[in-house]
Design an enzyme around this catalytic site. Structure first.
Site, PDB file in Angstrom:
ATOM      1  N   THR A 148      38.555  -5.614   3.653  1.00  0.00           N
ATOM      2  CA  THR A 148      37.756  -5.582   2.426  1.00  0.00           C
ATOM      3  C   THR A 148      38.648  -5.201   1.251  1.00  0.00           C
ATOM      4  O   THR A 148      39.332  -4.183   1.304  1.00  0.00           O
ATOM      5  CB  THR A 148      36.579  -4.594   2.599  1.00  0.00           C
ATOM      6  N   HIS A 177      30.949 -10.327  12.482  1.00  0.00           N
ATOM      7  CA  HIS A 177      31.294  -8.901  12.395  1.00  0.00           C
ATOM      8  C   HIS A 177      30.284  -8.115  13.230  1.00  0.00           C
ATOM      9  O   HIS A 177      29.178  -7.830  12.788  1.00  0.00           O
ATOM     10  CB  HIS A 177      31.283  -8.437  10.942  1.00  0.00           C
ATOM     11  N   ASN A 193      32.000  -1.674  13.720  1.00  0.00           N
ATOM     12  CA  ASN A 193      32.078  -0.695  12.627  1.00  0.00           C
ATOM     13  C   ASN A 193      30.752  -0.248  12.025  1.00  0.00           C
ATOM     14  O   ASN A 193      30.684   0.114  10.847  1.00  0.00           O
ATOM     15  CB  ASN A 193      33.012  -1.209  11.521  1.00  0.00           C
ATOM     16  N   TYR A 207      27.915  -1.794  11.311  1.00  0.00           N
ATOM     17  CA  TYR A 207      27.090  -2.660  10.457  1.00  0.00           C
ATOM     18  C   TYR A 207      25.938  -3.245  11.285  1.00  0.00           C
ATOM     19  O   TYR A 207      25.708  -2.832  12.432  1.00  0.00           O
ATOM     20  CB  TYR A 207      27.975  -3.715   9.782  1.00  0.00           C
ATOM     21  N   ASN A 249      30.796   4.858  10.311  1.00  0.00           N
ATOM     22  CA  ASN A 249      29.584   4.591   9.538  1.00  0.00           C
ATOM     23  C   ASN A 249      28.349   5.263  10.136  1.00  0.00           C
ATOM     24  O   ASN A 249      27.258   4.689  10.151  1.00  0.00           O
ATOM     25  CB  ASN A 249      29.380   3.075   9.364  1.00  0.00           C
TER      26      ASN A 249
END
Ligand code: 8OZ
Length: 376
Positions: free
Chosen positions: A41, A192, A195, A197, A252
Site C-alpha cells: 500500500t 487478499h 492481514n 481484512y 488488525n
C-alpha cells in the site's frame, strides 16, 4: 536436480545456477524468475478523481520494479465500501480500469508480469473513507484499531454485521474486480485473504461470531473465502488466481482461538480448486517469523499449486527456500520498495538500500520513485 548450493556459490556472481533466478510457471503464468514483489500500500492514487491509479508517477514506480518475475499490485478495493486507507486505488470504475491499463502496459513492456491484489477491508475502515457508510464485517465486533482519515487518526467504529442476503453481492464485487483486472491487462489476481481484512475476518472466530452458514464451524467460516475464490476462478480461470493468507499474524485486531484446523481445511479446498498459488505470510506480517500455530510445511505438501513465501526473507533465506523446494517463489515487500532493481542486486549480492517508513504512505515522488538503482 541441482546440487545443494554452498555458501560460496550462493554468494558468488554466478547467479545462473541459482534457482531463485530461474523461470517458473505459476498456474497459467510464466515468470522469468522467482523473485516476487509483494503487495504494498503506497496511498498515491488520485483520490479526488475517484481513487484512480495510473499517474505518470505510479507508472514509473511499477516500471522501475519490473525486474521482478512477478509484481503483485498494492491492494486495490473492489468497491467504495472496501476502502480503508487514504488514496488507495480501486478496481471497480471504468476510470480506474483505464488507469491500471497504463501500469500493466509499462510492466509488460519491461518484460514482467503483474497481478491485481483485490481487496475489501471490512471492519478496518471508517465512514470518512467509505463515503459515509458504516464499515461492514461478518459480525458487529469492533477492532481495537485506528483508521487514518483526512481528519487524522480515528478509532475504527463498530462495524455493521452483514445480513446473509448481502453476502452474494460482495462476492460478486470480487468477481467483477477480477473481470476488470483482466480488462485492465493484468495477468490475473491475488485475492487478499490476509492481514485481518474482510476475507480474514470471516475465517477467524474473534471477528466472526455468526450463527448462520458463514460462521461457527471451520467449514462455515471458510465459506465466504471459498465463494470468492469460486466466483473469481469461474470468471478468469483458476490458473490466474491466487490468494494471500496470514494464518498466524495477529494483525488488525484479529484473534483466533485455533487457526490450524481452519487453514488446513482451507488449503485442502484451495487445492481441489486448482488455483495457481497461495502466498503465505509466514509469521507476523512485517515482523517476527514466529510460525507457531500453523504447520506451513504440511500446507506446502497439501497444495499442488505454487507456494509463494513471504515475510522477513533475505537473499540467503530466499535462495535456500527455493533451492530446497520449500517454496516455488519468494516475495519481498520493503526490500522491493527501497530497491527498484532488487533482482539485479540479489544476483550480484550487492548491498540493499534501506526503506524509509516516513515516506511509505506520503503523497508524492519522495520515497516512491527516487530510491537509487545500482550504477546511478
Ligand atoms: C499497510 C498499510 C495499509 C494497508 C495489508 C493492505 O496489511 C495492507 C496494508 C498494509 O495487507
Amino acid at each position: 536436480m541441482n546440487a545443494p548450493l554452498t555458501q560460496t556459490q550462493a554468494g558468488s556472481d554466478n547467479a545462473g545456477d541459482v534457482k531463485l533466478f530461474q523461470p517458473v510457471r505459476i498456474g497459467d503464468i510464466e515468470l522469468c524468475n522467482r523473485v516476487v514483489m509483494a503487495p504494498l500500500t503506497r496511498s498515491r492514487a488520485d483520490e479526488a478523481a475517484g481513487d484512480i491509479p495510473g499517474s505518470e508517477m505510479n507508472v514509473e514506480y511499477y516500471r522501475q520494479r519490473s525486474n521482478a518475475g512477478l509484481i503483485i499490485s498494492e491492494g486495490t478495493q473492489v468497491s467504495p465500501l472496501g476502502k480503508g486507507y487514504l488514496a488507495t486505488p480501486g478496481i471497480y470504475s471504468e476510470a480506474q480500469v483505464e488507469g491500471w491499463k497504463r501500469i500493466t502496459a509499462a510492466v509488460h513492456q519491461a518484460g514482467s508480469r503483474i497481478l491485481a491484489q483485490i481487496w475489501h477491508v471490512g471492519r478496518i475502515s471508517h465512514p470518512e473513507l467509505t463515503g459515509g457508510a458504516a464499515p461492514v464485517a461478518p459480525s458487529a465486533v469492533q477492532a481495537d484499531m485506528v483508521a487514518y482519515t483526512h481528519s487524522g487518526k480515528v478509532q475504527t467504529p463498530q462495524p455493521r454485521a452483514l445480513d446473509i442476503g448481502e453476502i452474494p453481492a460482495i462476492v460478486d464485487e470480487f468477481r467483477r474486480a477480477a473481470a476488470n483486472a483482466m480488462r485492465a491487462g493484468f495477468d490475473g489476481v491475488e485475492i487478499h485473504g490476509a492481514n485481518g481484512y474482510l476475507v480474514d475476518q470471516f475465517l477467524r472466530d474473534g471477528a466472526n461470531q455468526r450463527t448462520d452458514r458463514y460462521g461457527g464451524s471451520v467449514q462455515n467460516r471458510c465459506r465466504f473465502a471459498l465463494e470468492v475464490v469460486d466466483a473469481v476462478a469461474a470468471e478468469i480461470g483458476a490458473g490466474r488466481v491466487g490468494i494471500r493468507l496470514s494464518p498466524v499474524a495477529p494483525v488488525n485486531g484479529l484473534t483466533d482461538s485455533d487457526p490450524q484446523p481452519v487453514f488446513a481445511y482451507l488449503v485442502g479446498e484451495l487445492d481441489k480448486r486448482g488455483i495457481a498459488f497461495i502466498h503465505f505470510i509466514e509469521g507476523s506480517t512485517g515482523g517476527a517469523r514466529d510460525l507457531a500455530g500453523f504447520d506451513f510445511a504440511a500446507a506446502r505438501k497439501a497444495f499442488r499449486g505454487a507456494y509463494i513465501a513471504n515475510n522477513g526473507y533475505d537473499r540467503a533465506m530466499a535462495i535456500d527456500a527455493v533451492e530446497t523446494g520449500r517454496a516455488d517463489a519468494v516475495s519481498f515487500g520493503r526490500a522491493f520498495l527501497a530497491n527498484p532493481d532488487l533482482v539485479p542486486r540479489l544476483k550480484k549480492n550487492a548491498p540493499l538500500n534501506v526503506a524509509n517508513p516516513k515516506t511509505f504512505y506520503k503523497p508524492g515522488p519522495v520515497g516512491y520513485i527516487d530510491y537509487p538503482a545500482l550504477d546511478e
